[in-house]
Scaffold this active site. Structure first.
Site, PDB file in Angstrom:
ATOM      1  N   GLU A  22     -30.506  27.331 -74.988  1.00  0.00           N
ATOM      2  CA  GLU A  22     -31.839  27.465 -74.393  1.00  0.00           C
ATOM      3  C   GLU A  22     -32.657  28.581 -75.048  1.00  0.00           C
ATOM      4  OE1 GLU A  22     -31.852  26.694 -69.932  1.00  0.00           O
ATOM      5  OE2 GLU A  22     -29.773  27.322 -70.246  1.00  0.00           O
ATOM      6  N   SER A 150     -31.114  23.652 -68.341  1.00  0.00           N
ATOM      7  CA  SER A 150     -32.159  22.831 -68.955  1.00  0.00           C
ATOM      8  C   SER A 150     -31.726  21.381 -69.172  1.00  0.00           C
ATOM      9  CB  SER A 150     -32.617  23.428 -70.297  1.00  0.00           C
ATOM     10  OG  SER A 150     -33.353  24.602 -70.084  1.00  0.00           O
ATOM     11  N   TYR A 216     -39.538  19.718 -70.694  1.00  0.00           N
ATOM     12  CA  TYR A 216     -40.226  20.580 -71.660  1.00  0.00           C
ATOM     13  C   TYR A 216     -41.108  19.861 -72.671  1.00  0.00           C
ATOM     14  CZ  TYR A 216     -36.923  23.994 -69.858  1.00  0.00           C
ATOM     15  OH  TYR A 216     -36.205  24.813 -69.032  1.00  0.00           O
ATOM     16  N   ARG A 255     -34.098  29.438 -58.496  1.00  0.00           N
ATOM     17  CA  ARG A 255     -34.600  28.106 -58.165  1.00  0.00           C
ATOM     18  C   ARG A 255     -33.424  27.196 -57.868  1.00  0.00           C
ATOM     19  NH1 ARG A 255     -36.073  25.710 -62.837  1.00  0.00           N
ATOM     20  NH2 ARG A 255     -34.717  23.935 -62.406  1.00  0.00           N
ATOM     21  N   ASP A 257     -32.161  23.200 -57.195  1.00  0.00           N
ATOM     22  CA  ASP A 257     -32.489  21.793 -57.384  1.00  0.00           C
ATOM     23  C   ASP A 257     -31.707  20.951 -56.393  1.00  0.00           C
ATOM     24  OD1 ASP A 257     -34.095  22.545 -59.523  1.00  0.00           O
ATOM     25  OD2 ASP A 257     -32.479  22.289 -60.982  1.00  0.00           O
ATOM     26  N   GLU A 270     -27.694  22.459 -58.178  1.00  0.00           N
ATOM     27  CA  GLU A 270     -27.382  23.709 -58.867  1.00  0.00           C
ATOM     28  C   GLU A 270     -28.408  24.782 -58.528  1.00  0.00           C
ATOM     29  OE1 GLU A 270     -28.732  24.033 -63.189  1.00  0.00           O
ATOM     30  OE2 GLU A 270     -28.344  21.885 -63.021  1.00  0.00           O
ATOM     31  N   ASN A 272     -30.465  28.017 -60.413  1.00  0.00           N
ATOM     32  CA  ASN A 272     -30.854  28.734 -61.633  1.00  0.00           C
ATOM     33  C   ASN A 272     -31.223  30.154 -61.238  1.00  0.00           C
ATOM     34  OD1 ASN A 272     -31.159  26.482 -63.834  1.00  0.00           O
ATOM     35  ND2 ASN A 272     -32.061  25.657 -61.969  1.00  0.00           N
ATOM     36  N   GLY A 276     -36.947  29.082 -65.882  1.00  0.00           N
ATOM     37  CA  GLY A 276     -37.971  29.157 -66.915  1.00  0.00           C
ATOM     38  C   GLY A 276     -39.270  29.754 -66.410  1.00  0.00           C
TER      39      GLY A 276
END
Length: 307
Positions: A22, A150, A216, A255, A257, A270, A272, A276
């Site tokens: 990443e 990612s 992205y 964050r 998900d 998961e 994070n 990002g």
């Protein structure tokens, strides 16, 4: 007497880049963070992380670090441990929580003992074959590396040919491979900032799932905000997300998900701990919906280095 941001925060290293898959996303995140900090008068400096990073930080007389590193070496507790040794305060979760949340299999073990619903998963090694996974998880299922973000190396598998192709690609990335139950439903993401869940974002993509390209590169991914849930449903999802975040001992910001199936059940995927911060990123989007500017968001995240 008003204290300036330069006095309050001192000299700040914005850690970016690194060597994970990443890296390019991290450089984009780091540059956006750096610009925001300079905008609000913080004495911030970019540090592209390599093997000399700790010497650079020591010789640079930095007062704290803003971690904008994604993936292994930055989000997994390694950088946090080095900063602890240096005595340099840093943003986000500590060594233990970072390590736990980076490892999807470990996160799931903690969730399973804490009543947080997550798709069934099994580690994949040389002993586990396609039919064993089908028996355990059904078809389709997902193959993913346990230590990447990612959506790198993630594949939906519907037959044995796809399974072998997915394994071959996923082995390029970090961590033990894992197979995970496929959940049919709607994907949502919830940003957490200093103990508060920000407005929920619904993700809608024509791709099979919210993969690297959808995140992205593609222009056809829709980020739906307000998310379409009623207030009661959204608040319930926020509460579940905060609990899923807290039971891993994650702190500061992050964050989560989640998939919500047709029955309204939440399936957490998961966490994070260093999400990002690019122009395609979800935490800034959620913050903007809560009337938090990007500059203020970055400053709020930097505040977590005092915790």
């Amino acid at each position: 007497m008003t204290v300036s941001n330069m006095e309050r925060y001192g000299k700040v290293a914005v850690l970016m880049g690194g060597t994970s898959g990443e890296r390019e996303i991290s450089l984009r995140s780091g540059q956006a963070v750096l610009k925001a900090l300079l905008n609000v008068g913080v004495d911030a400096h970019s540090v592209d992380v390599d093997k000399t990073v700790f010497r650079t930080l020591q010789e640079g007389n930095f007062d704290r670090a803003f971690i904008a590193l994604h993936g292994c070496g930055g989000e997994d507790g390694a950088m946090q441990g080095g900063l602890e040794v240096l005595g340099l305060p840093y943003t986000g979760s500590d060594v233990m929580a970072s390590s736990i949340c980076m490892d999807k299999l470990m996160t799931k073990k903690i969730w399973s003992t804490s009543g947080v619903r997550s798709p069934k998963s099994i580690p994949v090694d040389a002993v586990v074959d396609y039919q064993q996974i089908v028996t355990a998880l059904g078809v389709p299922f997902v193959i993913k590396p346990s230590l990447e973000g990612s959506s790198l190396g993630i594949h939906k598998v519907s037959n044995e040919e796809e399974f072998h192709s997915a394994i071959k690609d996923a082995q390029k990335y970090q961590g033990v491979l894992m197979a995970e139950q496929w959940i049919n439903g709607t994907e949502f993401t919830i940003a957490v900032l200093n103990g508060v869940a920000l407005p929920v974002i619904k993700l809608d993509t024509p791709h099979e799932f919210y993969d690297f390209d959808a995140k992205y590169q593609a222009n056809d991914t829709q980020y739906i905000l307000p998310c379409g849930l009623c207030d009661i449903e959204e608040n319930a999802l926020k509460a579940e997300a905060l609990n899923a975040f807290n039971v891993t001992s994650a702190t500061g910001w992050g964050r989560i998900d989640v998939m919500v199936d047709a029955d309204g059940k939440c399936w957490f995927l998961e966490i994070n701990t260093v999400p990002g911060m690019t122009d395609h990123s979800l935490v800034p989007m959620a913050a903007a919906s809560a009337n938090i500017t990007f500059d203020q968001l970055v400053l709020n995240i930097l505040d977590t280095s005092f915790n």
